[in-house]
Motif scaffolding. Structure first.
Motif, mmCIF file in Angstrom:
data_model
loop_
_atom_site.group_PDB
_atom_site.id
_atom_site.type_symbol
_atom_site.label_atom_id
_atom_site.label_comp_id
_atom_site.label_asym_id
_atom_site.label_seq_id
_atom_site.Cartn_x
_atom_site.Cartn_y
_atom_site.Cartn_z
ATOM 1 N N ALA A 145 0.702 -1.245 0.042
ATOM 2 C CA ALA A 145 0.119 0.053 0.069
ATOM 3 C C ALA A 145 0.875 1.237 0.008
ATOM 4 C CB ALA A 145 -0.999 -0.004 1.195
ATOM 5 N N LEU A 146 2.057 1.239 0.472
ATOM 6 C CA LEU A 146 3.151 2.230 0.618
ATOM 7 C C LEU A 146 3.791 2.386 -0.650
ATOM 8 C CD1 LEU A 146 4.487 1.694 4.147
ATOM 9 C CD2 LEU A 146 3.130 3.955 3.509
ATOM 10 N N GLU A 147 3.477 1.317 -1.651
ATOM 11 C CA GLU A 147 4.267 1.243 -2.788
ATOM 12 C C GLU A 147 5.769 1.011 -2.826
ATOM 13 O OE1 GLU A 147 3.441 4.668 -5.345
ATOM 14 O OE2 GLU A 147 1.092 3.931 -5.726
ATOM 15 N N ALA A 148 6.124 0.423 -1.624
ATOM 16 C CA ALA A 148 7.443 0.074 -1.024
ATOM 17 C C ALA A 148 7.891 -1.325 -1.384
ATOM 18 C CB ALA A 148 7.742 0.580 0.300
ATOM 19 N N PRO A 149 9.168 -1.699 -1.575
ATOM 20 C CA PRO A 149 9.451 -3.123 -1.865
ATOM 21 C C PRO A 149 9.212 -3.964 -0.611
ATOM 22 C CG PRO A 149 11.234 -1.526 -2.348
ATOM 23 C CD PRO A 149 10.187 -0.605 -1.768
ATOM 24 N N VAL A 150 8.699 -5.157 -0.965
ATOM 25 C CA VAL A 150 8.446 -6.244 0.061
ATOM 26 C C VAL A 150 9.626 -6.955 0.212
ATOM 27 C CG1 VAL A 150 7.373 -7.847 0.937
ATOM 28 C CG2 VAL A 150 6.026 -6.004 -0.095
ATOM 29 N N PRO A 151 10.376 -7.115 1.134
ATOM 30 C CA PRO A 151 11.663 -8.082 1.135
ATOM 31 C C PRO A 151 11.411 -9.544 1.062
ATOM 32 C CG PRO A 151 11.602 -6.473 3.270
ATOM 33 C CD PRO A 151 10.177 -6.417 2.340
ATOM 34 N N ASP A 152 12.353 -10.159 0.426
ATOM 35 C CA ASP A 152 12.159 -11.718 0.274
ATOM 36 C C ASP A 152 11.940 -12.202 1.901
ATOM 37 O OD1 ASP A 152 12.490 -11.321 -2.585
ATOM 38 O OD2 ASP A 152 14.598 -11.846 -2.267
ATOM 39 N N ARG A 153 11.356 -13.369 1.723
ATOM 40 C CA ARG A 153 10.927 -13.958 3.100
ATOM 41 C C ARG A 153 12.200 -14.352 3.596
ATOM 42 N NH1 ARG A 153 6.161 -14.928 4.568
ATOM 43 N NH2 ARG A 153 6.823 -16.177 6.197
ATOM 44 N N ALA A 154 12.663 -14.149 4.835
ATOM 45 C CA ALA A 154 14.000 -14.459 5.330
ATOM 46 C C ALA A 154 14.125 -16.023 5.572
ATOM 47 C CB ALA A 154 14.055 -13.933 6.716
#
Length: 215
Positions: free
Chosen positions: A103-112
């Motif tokens: 929603a913030l149009e920010a990258p979602v990190p890969d699952r750790a």
């Protein structure tokens, strides 16, 4: 030297659950100093003064929660979770973090990768105590963050769709049964798992975001 000794807190092997004290109360008492330390290190909500800082916080939280979820989902623990009446699907929150970041149009990190140091089911139970407990304060933090920086998505802090606080009640009931001996496990290891999780949270998340750079 053990992590608990390094930071000068009580050795969990020296204190037993008393006859009149349930395991949730023991966990709260024996991790109180770590809980306070983590809260001070994050400085929430005051450390969030801009959308950029909020985004960084959510990305750090995603890394931590996805690592925890990967660890708790070990196949050989599935029957033990079920035996305590715990459905891990109801305790997962990394998807809420991903939703907020999108929603913030920010990258979602890969699952750790799976969280290190939690190598037994009792330790996993202590780990879940920490992560589920963190949801309780989130419902206060969400409105405070929106008040500070404006209208931002806070599904994670609001526990959106999780029938809050039902997951916490389910967990504390399970911990009481486990601590009474019906879980057939080691209450000391539950406490140690909680301590390991607090330390992992501090390393991954509890660093106040730096002030946004003016452009």
């Amino acid at each position: 030297m053990a992590a608990a000794q390094m930071i000068g807190i009580e050795n969990p092997r020296r204190t037993r659950t008393t006859e009149n004290e349930g395991l949730p109360a023991r966990l709260r008492r024996e991790t109180a100093s770590l809980h306070a330390r983590v809260e001070a290190a994050t400085g929430l909500p005051g450390s969030i003064r801009a959308r950029e800082e909020y985004t960084v916080l959510l990305q750090r939280l995603h890394g931590f929660h996805s690592a925890v979820e990967a660890r708790l989902a070990r196949h050989d623990w599935s029957e033990q979770w079920a035996g305590l009446g715990i459905d891990l699907a109801g305790h997962r929150r990394s998807d809420l973090l991903a939703s907020d970041l999108e929603a913030l149009e920010a990258p979602v990190p890969d699952r750790a990768d799976a969280l290190a140091g939690i190598d037994s089911f009792p330790g996993a139970l202590g780990c879940l105590y920490v992560t589920e407990g963190s949801s309780l304060g989130g419902r206060i933090l969400g409105p405070a963050i929106r008040s500070a920086i404006g209208d931002v998505p806070t599904a994670f802090f609001d526990s959106a769709g999780r029938e809050h606080p039902s997951p916490w009640r389910t967990l504390t009931q399970a911990l009481r049964r486990y601590g009474d001996g019906n879980g057939g496990g080691d209450a000391d290891a539950v406490v140690e798992g909680a301590r390991i999780t607090f330390l992992a949270f501090e390393k991954q998340v509890a660093v106040a975001p730096q002030p946004a750079v003016a452009r």
